[in-house]
Structures are given as C-alpha cells and as structure tokens.
Design a protein around this motif. Structure first.
Motif, PDB file in Angstrom:
ATOM      1  N   ILE A 232       0.876  -1.293   0.087  1.00 60.01           N
ATOM      2  CA  ILE A 232       0.107   0.046  -0.236  1.00 60.01           C
ATOM      3  C   ILE A 232       0.874   1.149   0.009  1.00 60.01           C
ATOM      4  CG2 ILE A 232      -1.589   1.254   1.394  1.00 60.01           C
ATOM      5  CD1 ILE A 232      -2.967  -1.253   2.422  1.00 60.01           C
ATOM      6  N   GLY A 233       1.765   1.387   0.797  1.00 55.71           N
ATOM      7  CA  GLY A 233       2.719   2.330   0.859  1.00 55.71           C
ATOM      8  C   GLY A 233       3.780   2.524  -0.353  1.00 55.71           C
ATOM      9  N   GLY A 234       3.907   1.740  -0.765  1.00 57.19           N
ATOM     10  CA  GLY A 234       5.016   1.653  -1.851  1.00 57.19           C
ATOM     11  C   GLY A 234       6.451   1.126  -1.549  1.00 57.19           C
ATOM     12  N   ALA A 244       1.137   4.268   5.563  1.00 53.46           N
ATOM     13  CA  ALA A 244       0.421   2.854   5.349  1.00 53.46           C
ATOM     14  C   ALA A 244       0.129   2.037   6.651  1.00 53.46           C
ATOM     15  CB  ALA A 244       1.074   2.081   4.293  1.00 53.46           C
ATOM     16  N   SER A 245       1.134   2.064   7.569  1.00 57.06           N
ATOM     17  CA  SER A 245       1.089   1.307   8.756  1.00 57.06           C
ATOM     18  C   SER A 245       0.027   1.953   9.579  1.00 57.06           C
ATOM     19  CB  SER A 245       2.417   1.558   9.500  1.00 57.06           C
ATOM     20  OG  SER A 245       3.561   0.849   8.614  1.00 57.06           O
ATOM     21  N   ILE A 246      -0.179   3.420   9.551  1.00 55.73           N
ATOM     22  CA  ILE A 246      -1.146   3.860  10.403  1.00 55.73           C
ATOM     23  C   ILE A 246      -2.596   3.574   9.945  1.00 55.73           C
ATOM     24  CG2 ILE A 246      -2.128   6.076  11.231  1.00 55.73           C
ATOM     25  CD1 ILE A 246       0.923   7.255  11.362  1.00 55.73           C
ATOM     26  N   PHE A 247      -2.637   3.855   8.402  1.00 57.71           N
ATOM     27  CA  PHE A 247      -3.767   3.489   7.823  1.00 57.71           C
ATOM     28  C   PHE A 247      -4.380   2.062   7.888  1.00 57.71           C
ATOM     29  CE2 PHE A 247      -6.033   2.188   3.799  1.00 57.71           C
ATOM     30  CZ  PHE A 247      -6.934   3.086   4.075  1.00 57.71           C
ATOM     31  N   VAL A 290      -8.168  -2.326  -3.791  1.00 56.84           N
ATOM     32  CA  VAL A 290      -8.664  -0.983  -4.433  1.00 56.84           C
ATOM     33  C   VAL A 290      -7.430  -0.100  -4.491  1.00 56.84           C
ATOM     34  CG1 VAL A 290     -10.018   1.204  -3.801  1.00 56.84           C
ATOM     35  CG2 VAL A 290     -10.763  -1.047  -3.278  1.00 56.84           C
ATOM     36  N   ILE A 291      -6.459  -0.006  -3.691  1.00 62.20           N
ATOM     37  CA  ILE A 291      -5.334   0.863  -3.944  1.00 62.20           C
ATOM     38  C   ILE A 291      -4.648   0.389  -5.070  1.00 62.20           C
ATOM     39  CG2 ILE A 291      -3.139   1.619  -2.715  1.00 62.20           C
ATOM     40  CD1 ILE A 291      -4.717   1.802  -0.148  1.00 62.20           C
ATOM     41  N   LEU A 292      -4.363  -0.819  -5.053  1.00 64.93           N
ATOM     42  CA  LEU A 292      -3.749  -1.281  -6.245  1.00 64.93           C
ATOM     43  C   LEU A 292      -4.643  -0.852  -7.522  1.00 64.93           C
ATOM     44  CD1 LEU A 292      -2.422  -4.816  -4.874  1.00 64.93           C
ATOM     45  CD2 LEU A 292      -1.123  -2.725  -5.340  1.00 64.93           C
ATOM     46  N   PRO A 296      -1.304   1.250  -8.847  1.00 65.49           N
ATOM     47  CA  PRO A 296      -0.503   0.142  -8.846  1.00 65.49           C
ATOM     48  C   PRO A 296       0.749   0.079  -8.095  1.00 65.49           C
ATOM     49  CG  PRO A 296      -1.635   0.265 -10.883  1.00 65.49           C
ATOM     50  CD  PRO A 296      -1.610   1.411 -10.445  1.00 65.49           C
ATOM     51  N   GLU A 297       1.623   1.156  -8.034  1.00 66.98           N
ATOM     52  CA  GLU A 297       2.755   1.424  -7.607  1.00 66.98           C
ATOM     53  C   GLU A 297       2.713   1.803  -5.853  1.00 66.98           C
ATOM     54  OE1 GLU A 297       1.700   5.522  -9.108  1.00 66.98           O
ATOM     55  OE2 GLU A 297       1.286   3.354  -9.519  1.00 66.98           O
ATOM     56  N   GLY A 298       1.564   1.782  -5.409  1.00 66.21           N
ATOM     57  CA  GLY A 298       1.635   2.048  -3.921  1.00 66.21           C
ATOM     58  C   GLY A 298       1.225   3.823  -3.806  1.00 66.21           C
ATOM     59  N   LEU A 299       0.777   3.991  -2.777  1.00 65.52           N
ATOM     60  CA  LEU A 299       0.576   5.594  -2.239  1.00 65.52           C
ATOM     61  C   LEU A 299       1.846   6.354  -2.749  1.00 65.52           C
ATOM     62  CD1 LEU A 299      -1.944   5.242   0.514  1.00 65.52           C
ATOM     63  CD2 LEU A 299      -2.469   5.678  -1.620  1.00 65.52           C
TER      64      LEU A 299
END
Length: 305
Positions: A232-234, A244-247, A290-292, A296-299
C-alpha cells in the motif's frame, strides 16, 4: 465517543508496531530487490531474545538494548552467510531460500528454547495506565510503543535523508550496480541495511512479547500484514511504510470494533454475527486491492521520495 477514541489509540499502536517491521522490510526489498520471507523470523527472535535477556539481567531496559544488538548481529550474519548467495537471482529463488530460513529459525528456536512459549513481564512503571484525555486511561506500555515507533521514524528519516549513509542508501535504491562501480562498498552497505532491518524487526518482536507470548512461528502471520503495508505504501518507501502502517492499523482495529454492529443495521443478528468477523478480517485486503487498482505502484512509491 470514548470507546471510539480508545479504538483509535489501539489502531495507532498496532500501526506503529507494523511500521517497525515494514520499515526494515521495505528497505531490504527496495534497495536489494530481495524478497525476505524470513523477516518475521527475526521478529520472533527479538521476542525470544527479550524474554531471555530480561530473565538473565532482571532489567527490562537492559533486555531492550541487548535484544537490539543481538538481532542486529544475527541479521548481519544471515546476510553474509545466506542472503549474498541470492543476489542477482529471480524472486522465486528468494522465496524458496528465505522460506528455508523460516524453517531453520523455527527449528533452531525449538532446539534452544523448547516448544513452549516464553513470557516477558513488564516493569511496574510500564504496567500502569496513563490518563491521555479526561475520562480515558490508556496502558502506559502501549503508549510507549507509539512513542518509540515515532522516535524510530524520526531516526530513519534523519538517517536516510540527512546523512552520507542515507545518501548511499538512496543511491543504492536507484541503481545498485552504478553505486558499486563508483567505488562504494556495496556489500558492506547491504550488510548494514540488512542488519538495521533485522534490528527493527527484533525491536518489534520485543515490544510485542509482553502483550503476546513469544512462540514459534509468531512472525509468520504478522509478516503477511507487513507485506500489505509495504504494498500500500509503495515498495522501498519509508514514508509510505509509515503512513500505510497507521492506515492499516486504524482500518483493521476500527473495522473489527464497529463493522459487526454496523452490519446489524442491514442484516439479521445471526447474519451480522457471521458476516461481521469475516468481513472485518478481510477489510485491509479489500482496501489493498482498491489501492492497487487506483495506484499499482502504491501510495508513495520510492521514486517519488
């Protein structure tokens, strides 16, 4: 409202614990292009080291220092002995090689500490509750996890963005071969990065040990969630791992706390009690999907740092 705030604090604490694991894993993957499934085993070793050193010294703080040092040394030894053989090979070789390390570490722990789990007791000054806002008391140890993880995040930012070693790490993430051709000892740099990643995993393990019992295979389940975080974070992005960890921590905790009750508004009580836990456990994977699809490369991909 107070229950919601308490669950948010729980989600933040879980997210900070995930960050300690994800930071090391994303550094190793982003710079070495190495898929390290054995990262969870270093987390497990951190928990066992902490319980052992605390029993030997009688001091929790001494156990923290010794555990970080021990996992750093173990990580550097693993990189020199095993990981260097995997550089330049495809990811399937990485998966097979590091899966073998998982089996090795599980059996090594069983041989050294036995099949039973180990507990780590907290000192009195951490085994209490602190009033965070009027009406809400929160365990001091869980607050300590949040503070320590935030301090680690600041340290990693300063290390990566403000030091010469950090400059080499960022250069290595962009073009490992070119950095080596310019005279940088890329083997030593890789060993250092792997050791730092192992120490962060060990720190996460020791901080989890007082909450859960240290046991064989404890790193395998959390490793899956850690991979969700770095995806998710990239991949390769410390900033992405932090956010992404917090999310993920907040999504998982709040979903498990409130989703079953929300489903009761639209489903029968029996249906809600069945679907609620299942959907709650799938929530972070649905969010990742959904994020991918959208990015696709992460946030926060490493190239955008």
């Amino acid at each position: 409202m107070l229950y919601f705030i308490e669950q948010c604090l729980n989600g933040l604490q879980i997210g900070m614990l995930l960050f300690l694991l994800a930071a090391g894993l994303t550094l190793i993957f982003g710079i070495m292009n190495l898929v390290n499934l054995a990262h969870g085993s270093l987390y497990m070793l951190g928990a066992y080291f902490a319980a052992t050193f605390a029993a030997w010294t009688g001091s929790f703080l001494a156990a923290v220092v010794l555990t970080i040092a021990a996992t750093l040394i173990v990580g550097m030894a693993v990189e020199i002995i095993a990981m260097r053989r995997l550089y330049g090979r495809d990811h399937l070789d990485h998966v097979l090689g590091t899966f073998g390390l998982i089996l090795f570490f599980n059996e090594a722990v069983r041989l050294i500490w036995g099949p039973a789990g180990m507990n780590l007791s907290l000192p009195m000054w951490l085994n209490t509750a602190v009033q965070v806002i009027p009406g809400i008391y929160y365990p001091a140890y869980r607050l300590a996890i949040i503070v320590v993880a935030l301090a680690v995040a600041v340290f990693l930012y300063a290390l990566v963005m403000r030091t010469r070693i950090g400059m080499l790490i960022r250069a290595g993430a962009s073009d490992r071969e070119m950095v080596g051709a310019l005279g940088v000892n890329i083997k030593l740099l890789s060993t250092l990065i792997f050791g730092i990643g192992a120490a962060l995993a060990g720190l996460a393990g020791l901080m989890q040990a007082p909450i859960l019992t240290a046991q064989i295979g404890m790193g395998e389940n959390i490793l899956i969630v850690t991979f969700v975080v770095i995806i998710i974070g990239g991949i390769g992005s410390i900033r992405g791992a932090f956010i992404a960890s917090i999310f993920v921590g907040l999504t998982d905790t709040i979903g498990r706390a409130f989703l079953p009750d929300l489903l009761k508004l639209v489903l029968s009580p029996a249906g809600a009690s069945t679907a609620g836990p299942a959907l709650s456990s799938m929530l972070i994977y649905l969010v990742m999907a959904v994020i991918l699809i959208v990015r696709p490369e992460g946030l926060f991909p490493a190239s955008s740092k």
